[in-house]
Scaffold this motif. Structure first.
Motif, PDB file in Angstrom:
ATOM      1  N   TYR A 135       0.852  -1.178  -0.059  1.00 56.51           N
ATOM      2  CA  TYR A 135      -0.027   0.095  -0.078  1.00 56.51           C
ATOM      3  C   TYR A 135       0.835   1.159   0.024  1.00 56.51           C
ATOM      4  O   TYR A 135       1.726   1.442   1.018  1.00 56.51           O
ATOM      5  CB  TYR A 135      -0.899   0.085   1.311  1.00 56.51           C
ATOM      6  N   ASN A 136       0.900   1.891  -1.157  1.00 58.16           N
ATOM      7  CA  ASN A 136       1.592   3.176  -1.581  1.00 58.16           C
ATOM      8  C   ASN A 136       3.360   2.844  -1.127  1.00 58.16           C
ATOM      9  O   ASN A 136       3.829   3.761  -0.448  1.00 58.16           O
ATOM     10  CB  ASN A 136       1.237   4.132  -0.250  1.00 58.16           C
ATOM     11  N   VAL A 137       3.677   1.649  -1.229  1.00 59.18           N
ATOM     12  CA  VAL A 137       5.152   1.418  -1.438  1.00 59.18           C
ATOM     13  C   VAL A 137       5.441   0.383  -2.628  1.00 59.18           C
ATOM     14  O   VAL A 137       4.788  -0.462  -2.593  1.00 59.18           O
ATOM     15  CB  VAL A 137       5.697   1.106   0.052  1.00 59.18           C
ATOM     16  N   LYS A 138       6.685   0.654  -3.184  1.00 54.20           N
ATOM     17  CA  LYS A 138       6.959  -0.200  -4.229  1.00 54.20           C
ATOM     18  C   LYS A 138       7.973  -1.319  -3.907  1.00 54.20           C
ATOM     19  O   LYS A 138       8.948  -0.749  -3.485  1.00 54.20           O
ATOM     20  CB  LYS A 138       7.403   0.787  -5.349  1.00 54.20           C
ATOM     21  N   VAL A 139       7.788  -2.524  -3.895  1.00 50.10           N
ATOM     22  CA  VAL A 139       8.777  -3.476  -3.683  1.00 50.10           C
ATOM     23  C   VAL A 139       8.962  -4.234  -4.870  1.00 50.10           C
ATOM     24  O   VAL A 139       8.151  -4.378  -5.875  1.00 50.10           O
ATOM     25  CB  VAL A 139       8.313  -4.259  -2.306  1.00 50.10           C
ATOM     26  N   ASP A 140       9.895  -5.213  -4.742  1.00 48.08           N
ATOM     27  CA  ASP A 140      10.037  -6.249  -6.090  1.00 48.08           C
ATOM     28  C   ASP A 140       8.875  -7.431  -5.680  1.00 48.08           C
ATOM     29  O   ASP A 140       9.090  -8.194  -4.805  1.00 48.08           O
ATOM     30  CB  ASP A 140      11.388  -6.868  -5.796  1.00 48.08           C
ATOM     31  N   MET A 141       7.801  -7.331  -6.516  1.00 49.49           N
ATOM     32  CA  MET A 141       6.750  -8.401  -6.318  1.00 49.49           C
ATOM     33  C   MET A 141       7.279  -9.624  -6.565  1.00 49.49           C
ATOM     34  O   MET A 141       6.589 -10.772  -6.212  1.00 49.49           O
ATOM     35  CB  MET A 141       5.575  -8.072  -6.973  1.00 49.49           C
ATOM     36  N   ASP A 142       8.446 -10.057  -7.411  1.00 53.86           N
ATOM     37  CA  ASP A 142       8.987 -11.514  -7.500  1.00 53.86           C
ATOM     38  C   ASP A 142       9.345 -11.967  -6.442  1.00 53.86           C
ATOM     39  O   ASP A 142       9.116 -12.914  -5.951  1.00 53.86           O
ATOM     40  CB  ASP A 142       9.742 -11.434  -8.588  1.00 53.86           C
ATOM     41  N   LYS A 143       9.945 -11.040  -5.567  1.00 56.40           N
ATOM     42  CA  LYS A 143      10.659 -11.414  -4.388  1.00 56.40           C
ATOM     43  C   LYS A 143       9.507 -11.756  -3.297  1.00 56.40           C
ATOM     44  O   LYS A 143       9.544 -12.516  -2.625  1.00 56.40           O
ATOM     45  CB  LYS A 143      11.410 -10.211  -3.790  1.00 56.40           C
ATOM     46  N   ALA A 144       8.507 -10.954  -3.402  1.00 57.66           N
ATOM     47  CA  ALA A 144       7.226 -11.396  -2.788  1.00 57.66           C
ATOM     48  C   ALA A 144       6.779 -12.723  -2.905  1.00 57.66           C
ATOM     49  O   ALA A 144       6.420 -13.535  -2.229  1.00 57.66           O
ATOM     50  CB  ALA A 144       6.137 -10.135  -2.900  1.00 57.66           C
ATOM     51  N   ARG A 145       6.707 -12.947  -4.181  1.00 50.81           N
ATOM     52  CA  ARG A 145       6.376 -14.169  -4.756  1.00 50.81           C
ATOM     53  C   ARG A 145       7.253 -15.455  -4.138  1.00 50.81           C
ATOM     54  O   ARG A 145       6.919 -16.456  -3.611  1.00 50.81           O
ATOM     55  CB  ARG A 145       6.461 -14.713  -6.209  1.00 50.81           C
ATOM     56  N   GLU A 146       8.374 -15.180  -4.017  1.00 50.58           N
ATOM     57  CA  GLU A 146       9.395 -16.283  -3.529  1.00 50.58           C
ATOM     58  C   GLU A 146       9.112 -16.198  -2.034  1.00 50.58           C
ATOM     59  O   GLU A 146       9.445 -17.358  -1.652  1.00 50.58           O
ATOM     60  CB  GLU A 146      10.894 -15.482  -3.579  1.00 50.58           C
ATOM     61  N   ILE A 147       8.788 -15.261  -1.316  1.00 53.14           N
ATOM     62  CA  ILE A 147       8.442 -15.336   0.290  1.00 53.14           C
ATOM     63  C   ILE A 147       7.195 -16.544   0.187  1.00 53.14           C
ATOM     64  O   ILE A 147       7.217 -17.197   1.028  1.00 53.14           O
ATOM     65  CB  ILE A 147       7.956 -14.132   0.721  1.00 53.14           C
ATOM     66  N   LEU A 148       6.202 -16.500  -0.820  1.00 49.89           N
ATOM     67  CA  LEU A 148       4.979 -17.150  -0.461  1.00 49.89           C
ATOM     68  C   LEU A 148       5.557 -18.586  -0.854  1.00 49.89           C
ATOM     69  O   LEU A 148       5.077 -19.610  -0.186  1.00 49.89           O
ATOM     70  CB  LEU A 148       3.973 -16.887  -1.435  1.00 49.89           C
ATOM     71  N   VAL A 149       6.480 -18.780  -1.790  1.00 44.92           N
ATOM     72  CA  VAL A 149       7.010 -20.356  -2.093  1.00 44.92           C
ATOM     73  C   VAL A 149       7.843 -20.831  -1.095  1.00 44.92           C
ATOM     74  O   VAL A 149       7.588 -21.818  -0.490  1.00 44.92           O
ATOM     75  CB  VAL A 149       7.598 -20.180  -3.472  1.00 44.92           C
ATOM     76  N   ASN A 150       8.702 -19.974  -0.491  1.00 50.06           N
ATOM     77  CA  ASN A 150       9.640 -20.343   0.488  1.00 50.06           C
ATOM     78  C   ASN A 150       9.669 -19.394   1.479  1.00 50.06           C
ATOM     79  O   ASN A 150      10.704 -18.443   1.904  1.00 50.06           O
ATOM     80  CB  ASN A 150      11.209 -20.178  -0.099  1.00 50.06           C
ATOM     81  N   PRO A 151       8.615 -19.477   2.495  1.00 52.66           N
ATOM     82  CA  PRO A 151       8.667 -18.417   3.684  1.00 52.66           C
ATOM     83  C   PRO A 151       9.506 -18.789   4.617  1.00 52.66           C
ATOM     84  O   PRO A 151      10.215 -19.886   4.690  1.00 52.66           O
ATOM     85  CB  PRO A 151       7.288 -18.905   4.161  1.00 52.66           C
ATOM     86  N   PRO A 152      10.085 -17.632   5.506  1.00 56.10           N
ATOM     87  CA  PRO A 152      11.078 -17.839   6.185  1.00 56.10           C
ATOM     88  C   PRO A 152      10.558 -18.795   7.597  1.00 56.10           C
ATOM     89  O   PRO A 152       9.183 -19.087   7.682  1.00 56.10           O
ATOM     90  CB  PRO A 152      11.221 -16.453   6.838  1.00 56.10           C
ATOM     91  N   LYS A 153      11.317 -19.401   8.404  1.00 52.85           N
ATOM     92  CA  LYS A 153      11.071 -20.389   9.321  1.00 52.85           C
ATOM     93  C   LYS A 153      10.314 -19.822  10.454  1.00 52.85           C
ATOM     94  O   LYS A 153       9.089 -20.398  10.633  1.00 52.85           O
ATOM     95  CB  LYS A 153      12.369 -20.773  10.027  1.00 52.85           C
ATOM     96  N   THR A 154      10.432 -18.448  10.681  1.00 52.93           N
ATOM     97  CA  THR A 154       9.351 -18.027  11.761  1.00 52.93           C
ATOM     98  C   THR A 154       8.891 -16.608  11.052  1.00 52.93           C
ATOM     99  O   THR A 154       9.414 -16.003  10.217  1.00 52.93           O
ATOM    100  CB  THR A 154      10.055 -17.815  13.082  1.00 52.93           C
ATOM    101  N   LEU A 155       7.513 -16.394  11.753  1.00 44.02           N
ATOM    102  CA  LEU A 155       6.847 -15.135  11.274  1.00 44.02           C
ATOM    103  C   LEU A 155       7.370 -13.676  11.543  1.00 44.02           C
ATOM    104  O   LEU A 155       7.493 -12.953  10.955  1.00 44.02           O
ATOM    105  CB  LEU A 155       5.440 -15.177  11.848  1.00 44.02           C
ATOM    106  N   ASP A 156       8.340 -13.958  12.752  1.00 42.28           N
ATOM    107  CA  ASP A 156       9.252 -12.894  12.998  1.00 42.28           C
ATOM    108  C   ASP A 156      10.240 -12.265  11.903  1.00 42.28           C
ATOM    109  O   ASP A 156      10.601 -11.075  11.702  1.00 42.28           O
ATOM    110  CB  ASP A 156       9.975 -13.021  14.240  1.00 42.28           C
ATOM    111  N   GLU A 157      10.826 -13.314  11.105  1.00 44.87           N
ATOM    112  CA  GLU A 157      11.667 -13.068  10.031  1.00 44.87           C
ATOM    113  C   GLU A 157      10.910 -12.430   8.690  1.00 44.87           C
ATOM    114  O   GLU A 157      11.630 -12.219   7.744  1.00 44.87           O
ATOM    115  CB  GLU A 157      12.409 -14.275   9.593  1.00 44.87           C
ATOM    116  N   LEU A 158       9.739 -12.334   8.656  1.00 41.09           N
ATOM    117  CA  LEU A 158       8.815 -12.128   7.576  1.00 41.09           C
ATOM    118  C   LEU A 158       9.110 -10.732   7.333  1.00 41.09           C
ATOM    119  O   LEU A 158       9.522 -10.077   5.977  1.00 41.09           O
ATOM    120  CB  LEU A 158       7.248 -12.096   7.662  1.00 41.09           C
TER     121      LEU A 158
END
Ligand SMILES: Cc1cc2nc3c(=O)[nH]c(=O)nc-3n(C[C@H](O)[C@H](O)[C@H](O)COP(=O)(O)OP(=O)(O)OC[C@H]3O[C@@H](n4cnc5c(N)ncnc54)[C@H](O)[C@@H]3O)c2cc1C
Length: 212
Positions: free
Chosen positions: A182-205
């Motif tokens: 929301y009103n911030v531009k990030v690399d959405m392909d990287k966001a996809r990677e997070i969905l495929v390979n999420p970090p071990k804990t939610l704190d690391e998100l």
């Protein structure tokens, strides 16, 4: 929180929002439209815009004997139940590598699936793995982008404040299922990677996606 802020922006410019109301019927009289709501209230206006969603146009596919459901059913190669016919775009119902079997109505999905279907028609045998198509919208001065499952199948969300905007991580069964900016531009392909390979804990998100 973001929904409230989003709504407030419209209120601030003089738009009246009527939530949880369902339209019943409308009529036009003396160049004016009267819209009757289910609760009996009547709204008068010069113009009425109907935003009522859509259904995929599957009659042609049905007539061709293809398997249809919510759209035209295809496999991971975008091949339909007839191996000589491929599906792409809004009408495509396929097994998304991130979200699972689904149908999307997004420009990016139409573009990518169209290209893969085209290549596979000429024998590429390419798996369609561009998961969780990007959805975007720009209204007023608000820019929103999202990948993944953001409306259904979510039971919690983490909101990260970044560079004057927000990143929302929607969670389903303790894992990120969708990411919205929301009103911030990030690399959405990287966001996809997070969905495929999420970090071990939610704190690391939070902190993985950087503003660009
Ligand atoms: C109001 C609106 C706003 C949108 N905003 C966004 C947005 O902000 N971001 C975003 O990502 N997406 C948005 N979309 C969705 C986006 O437009 C679609 O995802 C995209 O256009 C789908 O492309 P498509 O080629 O699958 O289908 P279409 O663009 O619908 O093309 C299908 C074509 O097939 C033709 N056709 C249908 N049946 C037959 C038949 N039997 N024989 C021959 N031709 C046929 C139709 O006439 C049409 O030309 C929006 C859509 C609408 C309607």
């Amino acid at each position: 929180m973001l929904a409230k802020e989003f709504q407030q922006r419209f209120v601030d410019i003089g738009v009246s929002l009527i939530n949880n109301a369902y339209a019943d019927s409308y009529k036009v009289e003396d160049d004016q439209v009267s819209l009757k709501l289910e609760n009996g209230a009547v709204l008068k206006a010069d113009i009425l815009v109907l935003g009522i969603g859509l259904n995929p146009n599957v009659e042609l596919a049905e007539a061709a004997g293809l398997e249809v459901g919510n759209g035209v059913i295809a496999d991971k190669y975008l091949q339909t139940s007839n191996k000589h016919i491929y599906a792409a775009g809004d009408v495509l119902n396929y097994p998304d590598v991130i979200i699972g079997r689904n149908r999307f109505e997004h420009e990016e999905q139409a573009e990518y699936s169209g290209k893969v279907a085209g290549r596979n028609m000429t024998g590429a045998e390419e798996v369609y793995n561009h998961g969780a198509p990007l959805s975007y919208t720009d209204v007023l001065d608000i820019s929103i982008e999202g990948v993944g499952e953001m409306s259904r199948n979510r039971d919690d969300a983490i909101i990260e404040e970044v560079a004057g905007g927000y990143i929302v991580y929607y969670l389903f069964k303790g894992k990120p299922s969708g990411i919205l900016t929301y009103n911030v531009k990030v690399d959405m392909d990287k966001a996809r990677e997070i969905l495929v390979n999420p970090p071990k804990t939610l704190d690391e998100l939070t902190g993985i996606l950087k503003p660009i």
